[in-house]
Design a protein around this motif. Sequence first.
Motif, PDB file in Angstrom:
ATOM      1  N   ALA A 155      29.779  48.234  31.884  1.00 26.29           N
ATOM      2  CA  ALA A 155      30.940  48.153  31.000  1.00 26.29           C
ATOM      3  C   ALA A 155      31.056  46.752  30.421  1.00 26.29           C
ATOM      4  N   ALA A 156      31.145  46.675  29.098  1.00 30.92           N
ATOM      5  CA  ALA A 156      31.167  45.385  28.415  1.00 30.92           C
ATOM      6  C   ALA A 156      31.297  45.620  26.920  1.00 30.92           C
ATOM      7  N   VAL A 157      31.484  44.544  26.188  1.00 29.22           N
ATOM      8  CA  VAL A 157      31.309  44.587  24.739  1.00 29.22           C
ATOM      9  C   VAL A 157      29.839  44.277  24.469  1.00 29.22           C
ATOM     10  N   TYR A 158      29.199  45.152  23.724  1.00 30.00           N
ATOM     11  CA  TYR A 158      27.786  45.011  23.411  1.00 30.00           C
ATOM     12  C   TYR A 158      27.612  44.485  21.991  1.00 30.00           C
ATOM     13  N   TYR A 159      26.754  43.483  21.865  1.00 33.94           N
ATOM     14  CA  TYR A 159      26.472  42.857  20.592  1.00 33.94           C
ATOM     15  C   TYR A 159      24.987  42.969  20.272  1.00 33.94           C
ATOM     16  N   CYS A 160      24.674  43.185  19.000  1.00 35.82           N
ATOM     17  CA  CYS A 160      23.292  43.029  18.579  1.00 35.82           C
ATOM     18  C   CYS A 160      23.182  41.733  17.776  1.00 35.82           C
ATOM     19  N   ALA A 161      21.978  41.202  17.752  1.00 29.21           N
ATOM     20  CA  ALA A 161      21.745  39.935  17.078  1.00 29.21           C
ATOM     21  C   ALA A 161      20.337  39.912  16.515  1.00 29.21           C
ATOM     22  N   ALA A 162      20.155  39.169  15.448  1.00 30.57           N
ATOM     23  CA  ALA A 162      18.859  39.050  14.794  1.00 30.57           C
ATOM     24  C   ALA A 162      18.364  37.605  14.860  1.00 30.57           C
ATOM     25  N   ASP A 163      17.112  37.464  15.275  1.00 31.37           N
ATOM     26  CA  ASP A 163      16.446  36.158  15.283  1.00 31.37           C
ATOM     27  C   ASP A 163      15.580  36.092  14.042  1.00 31.37           C
ATOM     28  N   LEU A 164      16.018  35.374  13.044  1.00 35.06           N
ATOM     29  CA  LEU A 164      15.339  35.351  11.760  1.00 35.06           C
ATOM     30  C   LEU A 164      14.160  34.373  11.738  1.00 35.06           C
ATOM     31  N   HIS A 165      13.830  33.797  12.880  1.00 36.12           N
ATOM     32  CA  HIS A 165      12.713  32.856  12.941  1.00 36.12           C
ATOM     33  C   HIS A 165      11.515  33.429  13.675  1.00 36.12           C
ATOM     34  N   ARG A 166      11.628  34.668  14.134  1.00 32.64           N
ATOM     35  CA  ARG A 166      10.487  35.252  14.815  1.00 32.64           C
ATOM     36  C   ARG A 166      10.488  36.752  14.630  1.00 32.64           C
ATOM     37  N   GLN A 200      28.948  41.349  27.007  1.00 33.89           N
ATOM     38  CA  GLN A 200      29.907  40.445  27.631  1.00 33.89           C
ATOM     39  C   GLN A 200      30.995  41.263  28.305  1.00 33.89           C
ATOM     40  N   ALA A 201      31.047  41.147  29.617  1.00 34.57           N
ATOM     41  CA  ALA A 201      32.092  41.799  30.389  1.00 34.57           C
ATOM     42  C   ALA A 201      33.306  40.874  30.460  1.00 34.57           C
ATOM     43  N   PRO A 202      34.492  41.431  30.715  1.00 33.09           N
ATOM     44  CA  PRO A 202      35.700  40.602  30.779  1.00 33.09           C
ATOM     45  C   PRO A 202      35.557  39.479  31.801  1.00 33.09           C
ATOM     46  N   GLY A 203      35.894  38.266  31.377  1.00 36.69           N
ATOM     47  CA  GLY A 203      35.848  37.126  32.275  1.00 36.69           C
ATOM     48  C   GLY A 203      34.467  36.584  32.555  1.00 36.69           C
ATOM     49  N   LYS A 204      33.456  37.128  31.887  1.00 39.89           N
ATOM     50  CA  LYS A 204      32.089  36.688  32.141  1.00 39.89           C
ATOM     51  C   LYS A 204      31.445  36.161  30.858  1.00 39.89           C
ATOM     52  N   GLU A 205      30.344  35.448  31.027  1.00 37.84           N
ATOM     53  CA  GLU A 205      29.610  34.966  29.874  1.00 37.84           C
ATOM     54  C   GLU A 205      28.809  36.101  29.246  1.00 37.84           C
ATOM     55  N   ARG A 206      28.468  35.920  27.998  1.00 44.01           N
ATOM     56  CA  ARG A 206      27.638  36.903  27.315  1.00 44.01           C
ATOM     57  C   ARG A 206      26.208  36.792  27.842  1.00 44.01           C
ATOM     58  N   ASP A 207      25.624  37.934  28.181  1.00 41.71           N
ATOM     59  CA  ASP A 207      24.285  37.980  28.749  1.00 41.71           C
ATOM     60  C   ASP A 207      23.346  38.779  27.861  1.00 41.71           C
ATOM     61  N   TRP A 208      22.123  38.364  27.861  1.00 45.75           N
ATOM     62  CA  TRP A 208      21.069  39.104  27.165  1.00 45.75           C
ATOM     63  C   TRP A 208      20.767  40.388  27.932  1.00 45.75           C
ATOM     64  N   VAL A 209      20.527  41.497  27.204  1.00 49.41           N
ATOM     65  CA  VAL A 209      20.235  42.791  27.809  1.00 49.41           C
ATOM     66  C   VAL A 209      18.809  43.246  27.504  1.00 49.41           C
ATOM     67  N   SER A 210      18.448  43.164  26.214  1.00 45.65           N
ATOM     68  CA  SER A 210      17.142  43.668  25.805  1.00 45.65           C
ATOM     69  C   SER A 210      16.797  43.089  24.442  1.00 45.65           C
ATOM     70  N   CYS A 211      15.524  43.107  24.093  1.00 48.46           N
ATOM     71  CA  CYS A 211      15.131  42.683  22.754  1.00 48.46           C
ATOM     72  C   CYS A 211      13.839  43.378  22.360  1.00 48.46           C
ATOM     73  N   THR A 212      13.613  43.405  21.052  1.00 45.64           N
ATOM     74  CA  THR A 212      12.428  44.056  20.513  1.00 45.64           C
ATOM     75  C   THR A 212      11.854  43.229  19.381  1.00 45.64           C
ATOM     76  N   GLY A 213      10.535  43.162  19.340  1.00 46.44           N
ATOM     77  CA  GLY A 213       9.830  42.482  18.263  1.00 46.44           C
ATOM     78  C   GLY A 213       8.664  43.336  17.820  1.00 46.44           C
ATOM     79  N   ILE A 214       7.918  42.833  16.871  1.00 47.61           N
ATOM     80  CA  ILE A 214       6.758  43.545  16.351  1.00 47.61           C
ATOM     81  C   ILE A 214       5.536  42.653  16.468  1.00 47.61           C
ATOM     82  N   SER A 215       4.549  43.094  17.228  1.00 48.65           N
ATOM     83  CA  SER A 215       3.286  42.376  17.339  1.00 48.65           C
ATOM     84  C   SER A 215       2.172  43.401  17.291  1.00 48.65           C
ATOM     85  N   GLY A 216       1.872  43.872  16.055  1.00 47.00           N
ATOM     86  CA  GLY A 216       0.931  44.980  15.922  1.00 47.00           C
ATOM     87  C   GLY A 216       1.659  46.279  16.180  1.00 47.00           C
ATOM     88  N   THR A 217       2.291  46.329  17.311  1.00 47.47           N
ATOM     89  CA  THR A 217       3.122  47.471  17.658  1.00 47.47           C
ATOM     90  C   THR A 217       4.459  46.927  18.162  1.00 47.47           C
TER      91      THR A 217
END
Length: 127
Positions: A92-103, A39-56
């Motif tokens: 430049a922004a505040v970076y957040y990590c998040a966990a999706d506990l349903h997948r 989330q950059a100043p004055g802007k909405e929080r945006d998704w950047v990247s994500c990772t899951g496990i599907s075999g690899t």
Amino acid sequence: EMQLVESGGGLVQGGGSLRLSCTASGFSLGDYTIGWFRQAPGKERDWVSCTGISGTEITYYQDSVKGRFTISRDNAKNTVYLQMNNVKPEDAAVYYCAADLHRSSSLATPEHEYDYWGQGTQVTVSS
């Protein structure tokens, strides 16, 4: 208590590199889909990247960071990283990590899919 803590933010020169860490307590990051948002100043929080496990490990990136950022896991350290290379002023922004506990084997980009969030770490880019 389930908790996510980001670290590694700071001041980086444009074109430089920075590695952000997201460490979990109270649950295993390796069992779930993990995302990075910013989330950059004055802007909405945006998704950047994500990772899951599907075999690899599977990963997905926002177009603006593809080829520059890399998301990875170290299950032994219960940590997910975001390696940021060739950093640009628009990163430049505040970076957040998040966990999706349903997948775990699929990826998610919307904020509302994620259940637990860290407090954020600031990335500042100098020109």
